[in-house]
Design a protein around this motif. Structure first.
Motif: not given
Lengths: 386, 386
Positions: A166-183
């Motif tokens: 979730a942290i990597l996705a948020s940083l890499a793609f300049h968006t908000r991804v939380t742990a519950s979004d992660v499959y």
């Protein structure tokens, strides 16, 4: 320094007057410029960090769980107070990955991040690969050597890796991804047979945290993956971590090192501490949140993946045709097939082309129900050129 | 944009009014905040960069030769003018290595940096390892495929890597090391036999740029090295680059990616450009030179290394004793010996413990003069646990 017990034995001698058990009192003090939080977990860490930020202090934290659950709240508090929030130690220990993503690659376009971000599971899978051990056996060894905890759930079920994804996705793609979004799929179902099957293909099984751009959407997931041994990530052995970044201009990059442990964590925390202090002296701020892109998180079923399927089938004419038909009925095209007869039985290994994960899963379900198919021996997603 | 020829064919269309052939006029303009220099070489690049800095502009450059020869002059000019000097593209292309060293690891203590920082030589050595090719053959293939230039001297003789070693040593150890301080041996003397000898040891030959702390001194050198295949650097194939960092707390880190090419360079330059622009907007500056430690550069002869020596000797009693005596006479202790008889002849492989390079070189000279020694077939320095 706020501690649970004033008289706990410590490796380093700390003057008694520097210790307190009242963390709230500490973060609320006027003369505190910077708070380092290494408690972990959601509460009381969140409350203390928010208190510190609201009080005008900057915060350095290693708390991946909190960042993955509620990062935006922390960022907003830092933004409002004009203070800094740094957390290099939260992903892959001392491996510098936040600064490369936030800073070095800021003029590039990152398309995919794949990380071996959990040392425990990498240690277990490496032992399974090296010695042909089963999961339980490798886990027991990891526990004995201190690489796995008595309750290994957070690691082996992929919860720890999902927070980092979730942290990597948020940083890499300049968006908000939380742990519950992660499959999330862990490694408890990975068998010695899966690992042997990968080996026969010149591949290796790794638990990867993957963050990928798909059009304007993001896919964030953690699951076991078969990757070819020629891939840089395949060379990451033992409890080491690595983060592999694919970008439009820089091409493929990998960052490798120790993912956990007191000293690597201390190194990352100190690096952040100096950066934040330097910004303060210059009367400026470091990086704030970069979440200018509101991206949808793509459900796993719609995420494009590839499957490796190993089947025990009856060694009869028409079996391959029947299996191929099952794939095509679900709109999945086949990239490679290898068949090996063994008298009565044959082993059929199929690697698919890219298809939505739901179509691949449905294909596997279909195969399980086929008369000719005695056993679906191994199903594994594939990354990297096979 | 200053160019050599206004009408040169370009991949990207640039409006004619943005082009000029007068670079000096451009960097002296009042409305220029930032100058990107990608000319390469010492002059006119140095003059232009100094002019730009003195004029109050920040500079982003990919010029490793200039930085390695005269970095302090550029830094001083930037310091005086209160502007920024960034050069991520100068070492290992788009691989973020400057920021990790200047920023992430600032609270740690770096003890050694080993880099595969020249893609041409890594490509050649990789082909020699994979196909058993000789140096000339592998070089010819590299030239055919565009991995090596028609005049490959700068690459194969290690000049390019030496410039990068100087930059890495300066950054890692907060001191000033120039290209002329760097001991340099290229790969033109590496034979198929050396590579085969390494292979028999489970090792591989790489050209490494090494910067190492030895007490308060620095050792900076470029030479072929035998490293075990289990070392992370051994897995760097083809024209890829990687920088391996050993530090007190973070432990071992590695940064891997494409070292050269227009797009990786552009990615690194753009990252710097955004960083410098961001600092300007915040009315502050990025990193200045960090050279607080005045360190002596240790001469190669006094630098502690380890040797792998492969000898063709007469297969007689007493040969091993004579060879062992030669080592001990020079104060070099032996770590491992492997002897294989072949009728009249025997092959003797000796790996030394650590010793000053001069003592090791004298030992090899002594061996060459010994009656029993028919040929010193291969001499190679060793890094990593063997």
């Amino acid at each position: 320094m706020a501690v649970r017990r004033l008289d706990a034995p410590r490796d380093v001698e700390v003057p008694a007057e520097l210790l307190t058990t009242d963390a709230h009192d500490l973060v609320a003090r006027d003369d505190v410029d910077l708070v380092v939080e290494v408690i972990g977990g959601i509460e009381p860490a969140r409350g203390l960090i928010l208190e510190a930020l609201e009080n005008g202090a900057s915060v350095v934290t290693a708390n991946k769980a909190l960042l993955a659950e509620d990062g935006p709240t922390l960022y907003e508090a830092a933004e409002k107070a004009g203070t800094d929030l740094y957390y290099e130690a939260a992903v892959a220990g001392a491996i510098p990955i936040l600064r490369p993503l936030r800073d070095s690659l800021v003029g590039d376009h990152v398309t995919k991040v794949m990380g071996i971000v959990n040392g425990t599971t990498n240690y277990i899978l490496d032992k399974m690969d090296t010695y042909g051990a089963g999961f339980e056996e490798a886990l027991a060894e990891a526990q004995e050597l201190g690489y796995a905890e008595a309750d290994p759930t957070a690691d082996v079920e992929g919860f720890d890796a999902a927070a980092k994804a979730a942290i990597l996705a948020s940083l890499a793609f300049h968006t908000r991804v939380t742990a519950s979004d992660v499959y999330r799929e862990g490694i408890t179902e990975v068998t010695a047979g899966d690992v042997a099957s990968a080996k026969a293909m010149g591949s290796v099984v790794k638990l990867l945290a993957i963050a990928e751009l798909d059009g304007d959407d993001v896919s964030a997931r953690v699951h076991p993956v078969m990757i070819p041994r020629t891939h840089a990530l395949a060379t990451v052995r033992g409890a080491y971590n690595a983060v592999f970044v694919e970008s439009a201009s820089a091409g493929d990059l990998m960052f490798y090192g120790q993912g956990a442990g007191g000293e690597p964590t201390a190194s990352a925390v100190l690096g952040d501490l100096v950066t934040v202090a330097r910004a303060k002296v210059l009367n400026t701020r470091g990086f704030g949140e970069s979440a200018y892109a509101a991206r949808a998180v793509r459900p796993m079923g719609d995420t494009v993946t590839r499957y490796h399927v190993s089947l025990d089938v009856a060694d009869k004419a028409g079996v391959l045709a029947a299996v191929a038909t099952a794939f095509s009925e679900h709109g999945v095209s086949i990239k490679a097939v290898r068949q090996e007869g063994r008298g009565e039985d044959a082993q059929l290994v199929v690697v698919s082309h890219e298809a939505p994960d739901a179509a691949l899963a449905a294909t596997v379900q279909h195969l399980r129900e086929m008369e000719y198919v005695r056993d679906v021996a191994s199903v594994m997603r594939v990354e990297g050129a096979v």
